[in-house]
Design a protein around this motif. Sequence first.
Motif, mmCIF file in Angstrom:
data_model
loop_
_atom_site.group_PDB
_atom_site.id
_atom_site.type_symbol
_atom_site.label_atom_id
_atom_site.label_comp_id
_atom_site.label_asym_id
_atom_site.label_seq_id
_atom_site.Cartn_x
_atom_site.Cartn_y
_atom_site.Cartn_z
ATOM 1 N N VAL A 184 -4.377 5.625 -3.124
ATOM 2 C CA VAL A 184 -4.381 7.088 -3.215
ATOM 3 C C VAL A 184 -4.272 7.757 -1.854
ATOM 4 C CG1 VAL A 184 -5.716 7.097 -5.357
ATOM 5 C CG2 VAL A 184 -6.908 7.241 -3.157
ATOM 6 N N LEU A 382 2.783 8.233 2.584
ATOM 7 C CA LEU A 382 2.182 9.495 2.161
ATOM 8 C C LEU A 382 2.211 10.513 3.289
ATOM 9 C CD1 LEU A 382 -0.936 8.182 0.235
ATOM 10 C CD2 LEU A 382 1.138 9.155 -0.744
ATOM 11 N N ASP A 386 -0.112 14.801 -0.027
ATOM 12 C CA ASP A 386 0.176 13.850 -1.099
ATOM 13 C C ASP A 386 -1.081 13.152 -1.612
ATOM 14 O OD1 ASP A 386 2.825 14.470 -0.744
ATOM 15 O OD2 ASP A 386 3.339 12.614 0.327
ATOM 16 N N SER A 387 -2.025 12.864 -0.732
ATOM 17 C CA SER A 387 -3.185 12.071 -1.132
ATOM 18 C C SER A 387 -4.045 12.789 -2.166
ATOM 19 C CB SER A 387 -4.034 11.727 0.098
ATOM 20 O OG SER A 387 -3.336 10.893 0.983
ATOM 21 N N ARG A 390 -2.397 12.683 -5.504
ATOM 22 C CA ARG A 390 -2.470 11.352 -6.101
ATOM 23 C C ARG A 390 -3.888 11.059 -6.581
ATOM 24 N NH1 ARG A 390 0.371 6.193 -3.329
ATOM 25 N NH2 ARG A 390 2.134 7.592 -3.669
ATOM 26 N N GLU A 393 -4.492 12.920 -9.812
ATOM 27 C CA GLU A 393 -3.707 12.285 -10.875
ATOM 28 C C GLU A 393 -4.368 10.987 -11.355
ATOM 29 O OE1 GLU A 393 0.728 10.250 -11.486
ATOM 30 O OE2 GLU A 393 0.116 11.061 -9.543
ATOM 31 N N GLN A 394 -4.827 10.164 -10.408
ATOM 32 C CA GLN A 394 -5.404 8.876 -10.783
ATOM 33 C C GLN A 394 -6.764 9.037 -11.469
ATOM 34 O OE1 GLN A 394 -3.972 5.982 -10.798
ATOM 35 N NE2 GLN A 394 -2.090 6.694 -9.824
#
Length: 415
Positions: A184, A382, A386-387, A390, A393-394
């Motif tokens: 992530v 990344l 972005d992190s 992510r 999302e995860q």
Amino acid sequence: MIHPTAPTAMPRLAVDPAPVSSPLSAPLHARDTSPDLARVQVLAYFPDDQTRAYQLLQWLPVLDVLDTTRPVAIVLRDPATADVVRAHTALPIALVPEFGELTVLYASTDAAVVLYCNNSMLNFQSLLDPSKLHVHVNHGESDKQSMASNNAKAYDRVFVAGEAAVQRYLGELMEFDEARLVRVGRPQLDLRPAPLLAPTDCATVLYAPTWEGDADYNNFSSVDTIGVAIMRAVLAMPGVRAVYKPHPKVVTSPDPAIREAHREIVRMVARAAALEPGVGHTSVEIGDILAVIPDCDAMISDVSSVGLDWLYLRTDAPILITDRHGDAERLRREVPVSRCADVVDGEMLDRLGAVLAARLDPAGDELHLARQAMRRHYFDDLQVGDSTARFVEQVGALVALRHRLRGVDESAATA
């Protein structure tokens, strides 16, 4: 502090049989059907005392973002820690000092995921709950041995930054299931906290050492060995602002050598600031390192997450890594970031000012391309922003997975 001001109101959850009163609001019992508790899908569990609260504090702004789609509550076991955390967040807090109170809380909520930012022994009391998915998210990315703990096998998932962390777990642990690892990045590095340093026209060199760790094998601190000499060399550089930002546990260290060296460094910086008021030498003993890094031009650090934070955020700027153990071969082998950095040890100290001066000149920054490659090794490709996406999302995917495994209607659970 992560937030410049504290929120004006913050709901707080207490649990029978021993609810704790709050001056901010009336206690809310775990068995209550309050929407605040009923809606919670993610719990951030932190059982330790206030000296380790920094591990959780850095996650709070990220949890605020997660809360907009997957409601979050924080579970704490220590009242003093609750006082610290309460000043930094408006997320609901459940204070459950006793194990029985924890079980009551967990039985009263259908939260799907529990997040852990360290490997406290008390995590295992939370891990006993089989109705939730348990996720270790850690509180940084570094090459310390503790970053690949066998404790990782206790969690359903382990969120990691990138390829370097994957290699670390697979290389250090026996019979570890790689499927548990989820890349992530490092969501905290997407944050933009308010600057802590005053503007300056001077080049700025940051010395940001780590603490002594909780065991000899995990001690990478330079404070008690070469810290004073490092700061002396930086302060001797003409026209350069020196900034000292130690790990929070350096400031409160019980180790006499660490404590005295830290105090001497602070005194040195204060004397230099008085002699050169226009330069702006300063010590930052309290505050977020991420609020310091953007305004610095080079950093000297130990083997710690701070070096990798710099690599991610300031790939264009030089980094120097200390070698407490005086074993360059071991350092290059076990700490990949050292391969794109100048290594500072006892023998290099008399050249430190000259090396820094050369690296601060773009023409002398010979390790720039190596830092770019090493950034990909630790953080994949990344980019800033972005992190967090992510991570959200995860976590959302795990909430949905848990609902499927438990036969819970997702639409009903999120209503």
